[in-house]
Enzyme design. Structure first.
Site, PDB file in Angstrom:
ATOM      1  N   ILE A   1       0.844  -1.205   0.000  1.00 42.93           N
ATOM      2  CA  ILE A   1       0.000   0.000   0.000  1.00 42.93           C
ATOM      3  C   ILE A   1       0.877   1.253   0.000  1.00 42.93           C
ATOM      4  CG2 ILE A   1      -1.881   1.207   1.195  1.00 42.93           C
ATOM      5  CD1 ILE A   1      -2.902  -1.518   0.841  1.00 42.93           C
TER       6      ILE A   1
ATOM      7  N   LYS B   1      -3.899  -0.143  12.542  1.00 49.04           N
ATOM      8  CA  LYS B   1      -5.028  -0.228  13.482  1.00 49.04           C
ATOM      9  C   LYS B   1      -4.613  -0.240  14.948  1.00 49.04           C
ATOM     10  CE  LYS B   1      -6.912  -3.870  11.208  1.00 49.04           C
ATOM     11  NZ  LYS B   1      -6.621  -3.749   9.786  1.00 49.04           N
TER      12      LYS B   1
ATOM     13  N   ALA C   1     -10.988   0.225   4.383  1.00 43.59           N
ATOM     14  CA  ALA C   1     -10.048   0.834   3.416  1.00 43.59           C
ATOM     15  C   ALA C   1     -10.507   2.245   3.058  1.00 43.59           C
ATOM     16  CB  ALA C   1      -9.911  -0.055   2.186  1.00 43.59           C
TER      17      ALA C   1
ATOM     18  N   LEU D   1     -13.461   3.268   2.043  1.00 42.76           N
ATOM     19  CA  LEU D   1     -14.876   3.614   2.256  1.00 42.76           C
ATOM     20  C   LEU D   1     -14.978   4.653   3.379  1.00 42.76           C
ATOM     21  CD1 LEU D   1     -16.512   0.047   2.175  1.00 42.76           C
ATOM     22  CD2 LEU D   1     -16.410   1.739   0.324  1.00 42.76           C
TER      23      LEU D   1
ATOM     24  N   ASP E   1      -9.236  -9.321  13.860  1.00 43.01           N
ATOM     25  CA  ASP E   1      -9.157  -8.123  13.023  1.00 43.01           C
ATOM     26  C   ASP E   1     -10.525  -7.414  12.974  1.00 43.01           C
ATOM     27  OD1 ASP E   1      -7.702  -6.519  11.068  1.00 43.01           O
ATOM     28  OD2 ASP E   1      -9.132  -7.361   9.629  1.00 43.01           O
TER      29      ASP E   1
ATOM     30  N   LYS F   1     -11.641  -3.721  14.403  1.00 41.40           N
ATOM     31  CA  LYS F   1     -12.330  -2.727  13.578  1.00 41.40           C
ATOM     32  C   LYS F   1     -13.612  -2.249  14.255  1.00 41.40           C
ATOM     33  CE  LYS F   1     -10.513  -4.221   9.124  1.00 41.40           C
ATOM     34  NZ  LYS F   1     -10.705  -5.156   8.009  1.00 41.40           N
TER      35      LYS F   1
ATOM     36  N   GLY G   1      -7.801  -3.599  -0.499  1.00 38.74           N
ATOM     37  CA  GLY G   1      -7.213  -3.508  -1.843  1.00 38.74           C
ATOM     38  C   GLY G   1      -6.234  -2.369  -1.900  1.00 38.74           C
TER      39      GLY G   1
END
Ligand code: ADP
Ligand code: ASP
Ligand code: MG
Length: 842
Positions: free
Chosen positions: A480, A582, A614, A616, A681, A685, A810
């Protein structure tokens, strides 16, 4: 500026001539000049002592101004004495002069007794008393012959006191009267006889003693006392630096750097972190009091130019990075400032036209010259000499009172856009002329009226409003991170908010490339390959604490918990953070709350939209609802792209384990798929979103269903993958049961806040992440494999929840999300204004 401890053990006093080359080479000499404001009170002087302790070595040199406004006092004594001399016998009254002398003496005595022990104080008071007698004799005797001797007392007393204090508290030192070594040609030109001065200075410095030298004063070839002009101690410091070939000069004052305008008049002035030599020289010439006009001259000497850097720092805040003056690249060259001078004269004459103007340039160094229209701008003090000079050329001259306001920056006179902006900013002032300085580093507007604070503020605002320089440090150069950097050049080129953003740092876990002059974004990764060096956190923090930008943003694209532990220190330094990482946002409640507090206290912005979903805008949406007054009571959804893919695809036609191994091959899972299947994970979140929504909870408050059975949890990755088929029975069973009810299975996160019956404002929180059986018509049941979905219920979205859905992982969407955070921060920072802190006597 390196911080070194003062080596107080070298106490053998021998002449510096005796010191071997070898020894001198050990430590490049630094000159520290303390201005009057830094020596104004015993409290200030104690602060100076601390700075010397932490920043100086024994062979460094201290240059001092007179304490506080002592020079002003001495000037007014001289004035009073002159009035006495000119008064008629009956008008003469010696009392005001006597009272003023007594007040000055009392001030000095107070400093001495507050700072020194009784014994040392007694000695100094004794010397002071003798000086005061001498002062009185000069004031009432041959006054004009002793003008400069009278002014010299300020620096003399200041050096003597500081040296005595050093001897008592810190290290051996000797005070040196600059008149014992510094020889200049005359008070106007102040050109130094370098060879003589250097040789005499060598004789007066004593090995093993810290030299404290009087600023401001010197002597001419006949041995008469000369001053270097008001604020001349700055010049003394750079002269001394050139005489001993010092590496650095620091001017310690009461403001933490040079600002884009006088901060006493323009509260929104910005600190200029780095000033190119030529620009600094121009600023000094055009009235910036921190930089006496001649200060830069010794540093621009071709022999020393590359060695001596000048720093301006605050003795009231020694840790804050000040302004550095030297040779810099492109970014520093973009800085602009605005300066002004009142009480000037505009002189028109034929002698200023064409070639002839060069003579007046050489003779008077006017503030500006227009050799086409035939005018110059000079100070009032130059009027008489210029008139005489022109009379000797038999030409007429006409003087008009004027002021100037100038915009100063590297080669500004060659930049049409800046000149046009300057002109526009002066619309309502209607300048008489606009003139380029000979060196092109300033454009000078000549005004028929004095330059008022209002004019200065308006022009400064127009010239600098969008010039806040932002440094960008990218940490984490993985998948990334690389994409983020690939997108950076086009973002910088097309997004207006990023106009003054510069990539200045690249970090991997082991290596760093830091370049204050900016890293070429088109070759960032190859430059990193070539030039990066090993670093540790301490080095990183130390660099970050001295960065030369108005703002610094760290983009954390690492998966590292260790790196996230640095956030607290980033925030304490006012650094902003964009995190895809995170760890910090899902750390313990105490740690997280502390980070939020630190960020608030230091006005640091922390954005982490990409930590969940990601690119959004889910964190953003929750934040926005909350800050708009809405109350969120439910957050639910599918937060893991991997689990989304697995359960959208799993229909029983192939076993769960073969599907999982397929996903592993395609890079959809983590290298160890148990990290996804564990639900940790998703749990993190949900915690991050819950905190964004304003709930206080910790990871343990969220029930987490681990989809890996216990007997497979402790295996190493290879062993787990070899036995992956042991997962199959459980999932086949779950799927069959769901199918029987015409339903499906999905891994869902849910947080529900319900009002407690027994308390008016308490909320009961239930939070879990688990495998659920959902109707096939459920909003969570029909996603494109890999997509995330977030569903929010709130007071405003009660019956029909807000839904955000789309790719939740992604390379492109995550890097894009980071860029969106970057633009967001830069927009916020563009309108941020820092109030300048001025401490001390001003
Ligand atoms: P010192 O006593 O250390 O010699 P001065 O009083 O001579 O210091 O100069 C520092 C003062 O100059 C600061 O207090 C500040 O208010 C003023 N000043 C004026 N213009 C500027 C500027 N552009 N940048 C920084 N300081 C400035
Ligand atoms: N004391 C002198 C002045 O007030 C010199 C200096 O401070 O630099 O101008
Ligand atoms: Mg000064």
């Amino acid at each position: 500026m390196t911080q070194t401890q003062l080596n107080v053990e070298q106490s053998n006093a021998t002449s510096f001539d005796a010191v071997t080359e070898n020894h001198l080479a050990k430590h490049a000499i630094q000159v520290h000049k303390f201005g009057g404001s830094s020596l104004a009170s015993s409290q200030c002087i104690n602060r100076v002592l601390e700075i010397i302790k932490s920043h100086c070595q024994i062979n460094d040199i201290i240059v001092v101004s007179a304490n506080g406004d002592t020079t002003d006092h001495l000037f007014s004594l001289y004035q009073l004495a002159q009035e006495q001399l000119q008064a008629s016998l009956e008008e003469q009254d010696p009392r005001p002069l006597e009272a003023a002398v007594a007040a000055l003496s009392k001030q000095q005595q107070a400093l001495i007794t507050e700072l020194l022990n009784a014994n040392n104080a007694k000695q100094l008071i004794h010397s002071l008393a003798a000086d005061i007698e001498q002062l009185k004799a000069w004031l009432t005797g041959d006054l004009s012959a002793h003008h400069n001797n009278i002014l010299a007392f300020g620096e003399l007393w200041s050096a003597r006191l500081l040296s005595a204090l050093l001897n008592e508290k810190l290290c051996p030192s000797n005070s040196i009267d600059a008149r014992d070594f510094l020889v200049i040609d005359n008070e106007v030109d102040c050109l130094v006889d370098t060879a003589t001065s250097a040789a005499q200075l060598r004789q007066h410095r004593q090995f093993g003693k810290l030299a404290v030298i009087t600023g401001y004063i010197s002597k001419d070839e006949r041995g008469h006392t000369c001053t270097l002009g008001r604020n001349g101690s700055d010049y003394s410091a750079t002269i001394v630096a050139s005489l001993v070939d010092a590496r650095n000069v620091t001017l310690w004052t009461d403001v933490d750097g040079i600002y884009s305008a006088d901060p006493r008049i323009v509260p929104s002035a910005r600190k200029l972190h780095r000033l190119p030599n030529g620009v600094a020289k121009e600023l000094g010439r055009l009235g910036n009091p921190v930089l006496h006009a001649k200060t830069l001259l010794p540093l621009i000497n071709p022999l020393t130019e590359h060695h001596t850097h000048l720093h301006v720092a605050s003795s009231f805040d020694a840790q804050v990075a000040g302004t550095e003056i030297g040779k810099f690249g492109q970014i520093a060259k973009q800085e602009l400032s605005v300066t002004y001078l009142n009480d000037l004269l505009l002189a028109h004459s034929e002698s200023f036209i064409g070639e002839a103007a060069n003579k007046v340039r050489a003779e008077f160094a006017p503030i500006c010259v227009d050799d086409k229209q035939g005018f110059v701008v000079i100070t009032q003090a130059q009027q008489k000499a210029l008139s005489q000079w022109l009379a000797s050329h038999d030409t007429e001259v006409k003087f008009n009172p004027v002021s100037i306001i100038a915009t100063v920056g590297h080669k500004v006179a060659e930049r049409g856009d800046i000149k046009a902006r300057f002109k526009r900013s002066l619309r309502s002032v209607k300048p008489l002329h606009l003139v380029n300085s000979d060196n092109s580093h300033s454009v000078i507007a000549i005004l028929s009226e004095p330059c008022t604070p209002e004019i200065l503020n308006n022009v400064h605002h127009d010239m600098t409003k969008d010039a806040r320089h932002i440094g960008l440090v990218v940490a984490g150069l993985g998948n990334i991170g690389q994409r983020f950097l690939e997108l950076l050049p086009s973002q910088l080129a097309k997004v207006e908010a990023l106009e003054n953003t510069h990539l200045v740092g690249l970090l991997s876990s082991k290596k760093a490339l830091i370049n204050n002059d900016g890293i070429d974004v088109n070759q960032a990764l190859s430059l990193f390959e070539q030039d990066s060096q090993g670093y540790d956190n301490q080095q990183l923090l130390s660099w970050l604490s001295h960065h030369p930008y108005d703002e610094l943003i760290v983009v954390d694209i690492t998966p590292s918990e260790d790196f996230s532990l640095l956030y607290e220190q980033f925030f304490q330094q006012g650094i902003h953070v964009i995190g895809a990482n995170k760890w910090a946002a899902s750390s313990s409640t105490a740690h997280y709350n502390n980070l939020i507090q630190q960020a608030e206290r230091h006005h640091s912005i922390w954005l982490g939209n990409t930590t969940v979903g990601a690119g959004l805008p889910i964190n953003f949406a929750i934040d926005d609802l909350r800050h708009s007054g809405d109350e969120i009571n439910q957050i639910a959804g599918i937060f893991s792209g991997t689990l989304s893919w697995l359960f959208e695809t799993y229909d029983g036609s192939t076993s769960f384990s073969s599907l999982m191994l397929d996903a592993l091959q395609q890079g959809i899972t983590e290298p160890d798929p148990r990290e996804d299947l564990s639900g940790r994970d998703v749990q993190r979140k949900l915690l991050i979103l819950a905190r964004k929504a304003g709930f206080e909870l910790s990871l343990d408050d969220i029930d987490c269903q681990n989809l890996v059975p216990e007997h497979l949890q402790a295996l190493d990755t290879q062993a787990f993958l070899a036995r992956a088929d042991e997962l199959d029975e459980f999932f086949a069973d779950q799927l069959a049961r769901a199918n029987a009810d015409n339903a499906c299975i999905r891994y869902v996160a849910r947080l529900q806040a319900t009002p407690q019956d027994d308390s008016a404002n308490g909320l009961k929180l239930t939070a879990k992440v688990s495998l659920e059986v959902l109707a096939k018509t459920d909003a969570f049941a029909n996603l494109t494999p890999c997509d995330n979905i977030f569903q929010i219920s709130s007071r405003w979205y009660q019956d029909n929840p807000l839904i955000i859905r789309g790719p939740g992982a992604g390379r492109d969407v995550t890097a894009g999300g980071l860029h969106s955070d970057l633009v967001n921060i830069c927009q916020q920072l563009a309108s941020k204004q820092n109030q300048v802190k001025i401490k001390g006597i001003n």
